[in-house]
Design a protein around this motif. Structure first.
Motif, PDB file in Angstrom:
ATOM      1  N   GLN A 331       0.833  -1.210   0.000  1.00  0.00           N
ATOM      2  CA  GLN A 331       0.000   0.000   0.000  1.00  0.00           C
ATOM      3  C   GLN A 331       0.866   1.258   0.000  1.00  0.00           C
ATOM      4  O   GLN A 331       0.564   2.232  -0.693  1.00  0.00           O
ATOM      5  CB  GLN A 331      -0.917  -0.011   1.221  1.00  0.00           C
ATOM      6  N   GLY A 332       1.955   1.229   0.765  1.00  0.00           N
ATOM      7  CA  GLY A 332       2.858   2.373   0.775  1.00  0.00           C
ATOM      8  C   GLY A 332       3.567   2.568  -0.549  1.00  0.00           C
ATOM      9  O   GLY A 332       3.765   3.706  -1.002  1.00  0.00           O
ATOM     10  N   ILE A 333       3.958   1.469  -1.215  1.00  0.00           N
ATOM     11  CA  ILE A 333       4.610   1.590  -2.526  1.00  0.00           C
ATOM     12  C   ILE A 333       3.650   2.182  -3.546  1.00  0.00           C
ATOM     13  O   ILE A 333       4.030   3.008  -4.389  1.00  0.00           O
ATOM     14  CB  ILE A 333       5.135   0.211  -2.978  1.00  0.00           C
ATOM     15  N   SER A 334       2.383   1.751  -3.495  1.00  0.00           N
ATOM     16  CA  SER A 334       1.377   2.327  -4.397  1.00  0.00           C
ATOM     17  C   SER A 334       1.217   3.827  -4.148  1.00  0.00           C
ATOM     18  O   SER A 334       1.105   4.622  -5.092  1.00  0.00           O
ATOM     19  CB  SER A 334       0.042   1.610  -4.208  1.00  0.00           C
ATOM     20  N   CYS A 335       1.222   4.241  -2.884  1.00  0.00           N
ATOM     21  CA  CYS A 335       1.144   5.675  -2.564  1.00  0.00           C
ATOM     22  C   CYS A 335       2.363   6.415  -3.103  1.00  0.00           C
ATOM     23  O   CYS A 335       2.229   7.520  -3.647  1.00  0.00           O
ATOM     24  CB  CYS A 335       1.011   5.843  -1.056  1.00  0.00           C
ATOM     25  N   GLY A 336       3.547   5.835  -2.965  1.00  0.00           N
ATOM     26  CA  GLY A 336       4.751   6.483  -3.472  1.00  0.00           C
ATOM     27  C   GLY A 336       4.736   6.651  -4.980  1.00  0.00           C
ATOM     28  O   GLY A 336       5.234   7.649  -5.507  1.00  0.00           O
ATOM     29  N   ARG A 337       4.173   5.675  -5.689  1.00  0.00           N
ATOM     30  CA  ARG A 337       4.081   5.802  -7.154  1.00  0.00           C
ATOM     31  C   ARG A 337       3.213   6.987  -7.559  1.00  0.00           C
ATOM     32  O   ARG A 337       3.570   7.757  -8.469  1.00  0.00           O
ATOM     33  CB  ARG A 337       3.532   4.502  -7.738  1.00  0.00           C
ATOM     34  N   HIS A 338       2.075   7.164  -6.897  1.00  0.00           N
ATOM     35  CA  HIS A 338       1.197   8.301  -7.230  1.00  0.00           C
ATOM     36  C   HIS A 338       1.844   9.631  -6.845  1.00  0.00           C
ATOM     37  O   HIS A 338       1.688  10.631  -7.575  1.00  0.00           O
ATOM     38  CB  HIS A 338      -0.149   8.137  -6.531  1.00  0.00           C
ATOM     39  N   LEU A 339       2.566   9.660  -5.727  1.00  0.00           N
ATOM     40  CA  LEU A 339       3.242  10.902  -5.348  1.00  0.00           C
ATOM     41  C   LEU A 339       4.345  11.252  -6.340  1.00  0.00           C
ATOM     42  O   LEU A 339       4.547  12.434  -6.663  1.00  0.00           O
ATOM     43  CB  LEU A 339       3.816  10.764  -3.940  1.00  0.00           C
ATOM     44  N   ALA A 340       5.075  10.257  -6.820  1.00  0.00           N
ATOM     45  CA  ALA A 340       6.122  10.518  -7.813  1.00  0.00           C
ATOM     46  C   ALA A 340       5.537  11.055  -9.110  1.00  0.00           C
ATOM     47  O   ALA A 340       6.178  11.863  -9.801  1.00  0.00           O
ATOM     48  CB  ALA A 340       6.920   9.245  -8.069  1.00  0.00           C
ATOM     49  N   ASN A 341       4.332  10.626  -9.454  1.00  0.00           N
ATOM     50  CA  ASN A 341       3.685  11.152 -10.662  1.00  0.00           C
ATOM     51  C   ASN A 341       3.256  12.608 -10.499  1.00  0.00           C
ATOM     52  O   ASN A 341       2.936  13.262 -11.495  1.00  0.00           O
ATOM     53  CB  ASN A 341       2.469  10.301 -11.012  1.00  0.00           C
ATOM     54  N   HIS A 342       3.245  13.116  -9.269  1.00  0.00           N
ATOM     55  CA  HIS A 342       2.881  14.516  -9.005  1.00  0.00           C
ATOM     56  C   HIS A 342       4.113  15.347  -8.646  1.00  0.00           C
ATOM     57  O   HIS A 342       4.011  16.323  -7.892  1.00  0.00           O
ATOM     58  CB  HIS A 342       1.855  14.586  -7.873  1.00  0.00           C
ATOM     59  N   ASP A 343       5.257  14.980  -9.182  1.00  0.00           N
ATOM     60  CA  ASP A 343       6.508  15.743  -9.037  1.00  0.00           C
ATOM     61  C   ASP A 343       6.955  15.845  -7.590  1.00  0.00           C
ATOM     62  O   ASP A 343       7.461  16.887  -7.150  1.00  0.00           O
ATOM     63  CB  ASP A 343       6.365  17.150  -9.638  1.00  0.00           C
ATOM     64  N   VAL A 344       6.787  14.775  -6.825  1.00  0.00           N
ATOM     65  CA  VAL A 344       7.305  14.706  -5.465  1.00  0.00           C
ATOM     66  C   VAL A 344       8.516  13.785  -5.461  1.00  0.00           C
ATOM     67  O   VAL A 344       8.469  12.680  -6.034  1.00  0.00           O
ATOM     68  CB  VAL A 344       6.231  14.196  -4.484  1.00  0.00           C
ATOM     69  N   ASP A 345       9.601  14.221  -4.857  1.00  0.00           N
ATOM     70  CA  ASP A 345      10.804  13.394  -4.757  1.00  0.00           C
ATOM     71  C   ASP A 345      10.566  12.291  -3.718  1.00  0.00           C
ATOM     72  O   ASP A 345      10.374  12.574  -2.532  1.00  0.00           O
ATOM     73  CB  ASP A 345      12.004  14.250  -4.355  1.00  0.00           C
ATOM     74  N   ILE A 346      10.589  11.033  -4.154  1.00  0.00           N
ATOM     75  CA  ILE A 346      10.296   9.886  -3.312  1.00  0.00           C
ATOM     76  C   ILE A 346      11.577   9.078  -3.104  1.00  0.00           C
ATOM     77  O   ILE A 346      12.302   8.763  -4.063  1.00  0.00           O
ATOM     78  CB  ILE A 346       9.214   8.990  -3.933  1.00  0.00           C
ATOM     79  N   ILE A 347      11.834   8.744  -1.858  1.00  0.00           N
ATOM     80  CA  ILE A 347      12.926   7.833  -1.489  1.00  0.00           C
ATOM     81  C   ILE A 347      12.281   6.646  -0.787  1.00  0.00           C
ATOM     82  O   ILE A 347      11.782   6.776   0.334  1.00  0.00           O
ATOM     83  CB  ILE A 347      13.960   8.522  -0.578  1.00  0.00           C
TER      84      ILE A 347
END
Length: 490
Positions: A331-347
């Motif tokens: 669930q967290g990985i899915s959230c990170g994918r959507h945040l990365a699509n909105h120009d958020v730097d994800i680590i």
């Protein structure tokens, strides 16, 4: 003969090109057919030169406004001289006794009324300058400052009929009173307001309405009347407890609108998800829905449109995602994918395992197609504080993961980073969480979370209403127009 007009106030119209001049006649040359004016005014403005001279061919119309009164002369003749094609024609206008009728300096004959530009005499300009020098609070009496004295060269034709008399009477009523007669005392608003008995007036109105309603025959009732603060449409009473569970948890929450949302046990929550999966709400759909809701909440926490807009490309937020090798981590990985699509730097931090669950592997493959960064060692996480930490390390079933070295290292890093923490689907309150969260996001229905969960939010993951009914839950959606709502402890 020409010398008799010296000192007269005249107005000379030279056509549209040269305009209109006014001034005092200083010289008249009959041989050269010229006339000179001293202290001239051009179209109402004082000229820069002390004297101007006009030829007869340039003059379209000449009007004598004022003739100097001589002590030996008993009559004052106003003469208008019209120049037509250079030929002068004089015609007498009116005769008057100079001794019996005093003339004002700005007096002139009625022949000045016409379509030509209005002349401006020197006496009017002097009076106008005197008026400009008066203080702001200086008030003139109406009878000493009329419209004719303000604009001596502009005559407004009087309208005949009773309307003109009415207007004059109104002006006299408004401006004709003496200033000394105005009372100095202020109006007593409170005293006059106390004379109005509002209760008595409303009682009289109600009595009149009752009498009017009782006097109608035929058994017909008059339509009811409503006050401004009364509801016209009848509505059913609001039911705030719309969700009833067979085994309520130890806590109850309420929404911003006052709807009660009870907590459920982890066993009932697991049964609810199992029945939903049997009806077609697969794990992949649930992961996608929870990832979208969690990313929307995270974007709001990061600043929303104030932070994420094209003008702030140099201030892209950074989010550290801590995930474990289980469904909560997916669930967290899915959230990170959507945040990365909105120009958020994800680590993304995910420990290395020989074999992972299929949903985790699928979500990880999708995440690798984004610009996000994946690390498996805590040492690769940033040393400086990030904007947000999303915690998906904990799991409801596998409590032994808390004893793993990678788990303890990740918890220590999150507590030392001093960034706010968002936990997605945290475990129930009897399990102590290593990371203190500021916000927690629950799925479907909340669990009884402890104090370390922070503020609790609830997201809609798309469970149909009949699925709730099948597990024995009487459910009515508390979300309204939103997919993520805050919950408050009762």
């Amino acid at each position: 003969m020409a010398g008799d007009w010296l000192g007269s106030i005249v107005s000379i119209n030279c056509g549209d090109t040269l305009g209109v001049y006014q001034g005092c006649v200083s010289a008249v040359d009959q041989n050269n057919q010229t006339i000179s004016l001293m202290q001239p005014f051009h179209n109402g403005a004082k000229c820069l030169v002390p004297e101007v001279t006009f030829r007869a061919g340039d003059i379209v119309e000449l009007k004598i406004l004022e003739i100097p009164v001589d002590s030996g002369r008993q009559t004052n003749i106003s003469v208008t001289t019209d120049y037509v094609n250079g030929t002068a024609k004089q015609r007498p206008i009116e005769t008057s006794n100079a001794q019996n009728i005093p003339r004002r300096p700005d007096a002139r004959s009625n022949d000045s009324v016409g379509t030509s530009p209005q002349p401006c005499s020197k006496s009017y300009v002097d009076r106008h300058n005197e008026g400009l020098n008066q203080p702001k609070n200086f008030r003139r009496r109406h009878n000493s400052w009329s419209s004719s004295s303000r604009y001596p060269n502009q005559v407004t034709p009087k309208k005949s009929g009773p309307k003109n008399g009415q207007l004059k009477t109104r002006d006299d009523e408004c401006f004709g009173e003496d200033l000394e007669e105005i009372p100095d005392t202020d109006f007593d608003f409170e005293g006059n307001l106390a004379l109005f008995d509002k209760a008595a007036v409303f009682e009289e109105i109600d009595t009149h309405e009752r009498k009017g309603g009782g006097g109608t025959g035929g058994g017909s009732k008059s339509p009811p009347t409503y006050r401004h603060d009364e509801n016209i449409l009848e509505s059913e009473p609001i039911v705030y407890r719309r969700i009833i569970v067979p085994q309520p948890g130890s806590k109850e929450y309420c929404t911003d609108s006052g709807l009660v949302v009870p907590s459920i046990s982890y066993g009932l929550h697991k049964k609810l998800l199992s029945v939903a999966e049997k009806h077609g709400l697969s794990i992949e759909k649930r992961l996608e829905m929870s990832g979208v809701c969690a990313s929307q909440m995270a974007l709001t926490l990061l600043g929303g449109p104030n932070r994420l807009n094209p003008k702030n490309v140099h201030q892209r937020p950074t989010v550290a995602l801590l995930c474990g090798p289980h469904i909560k981590g997916a669930q967290g990985i899915s959230c990170g994918r959507h945040l990365a699509n909105h120009d958020v730097d994800i680590i993304l931090f995910l420990p290395n395992f020989v074999k992972m669950l299929e949903p985790v592997t699928n979500e990880l493959n999708l995440f690798c197609q984004t610009e996000g960064k994946q690390v498996s060692n805590v040492k690769d996480l940033p040393d400086c504080p990030v904007d947000l930490v999303i915690n998906c390390l904990d799991c409801h079933e596998n409590a032994f993961l808390r004893d793993q070295p990678w788990y303890r290292s990740a918890v220590d890093w999150a507590n030392q980073n001093r960034a706010p923490v968002l936990s997605i689907d945290p475990p129930v309150g009897d399990q102590e969480q290593g990371i203190h969260a500021k916000w927690s996001l629950e799925l479907g229905l909340p669990l009884a979370l402890g104090e370390q969960a922070g503020r609790v939010y609830l997201c809609d993951i798309g469970i149909p209403q009949k699925v709730f009914r099948e597990v024995g839950i009487s459910y009515h959606s508390p979300f309204g127009c939103k997919f993520v709502i805050p919950l408050h402890s009762m």
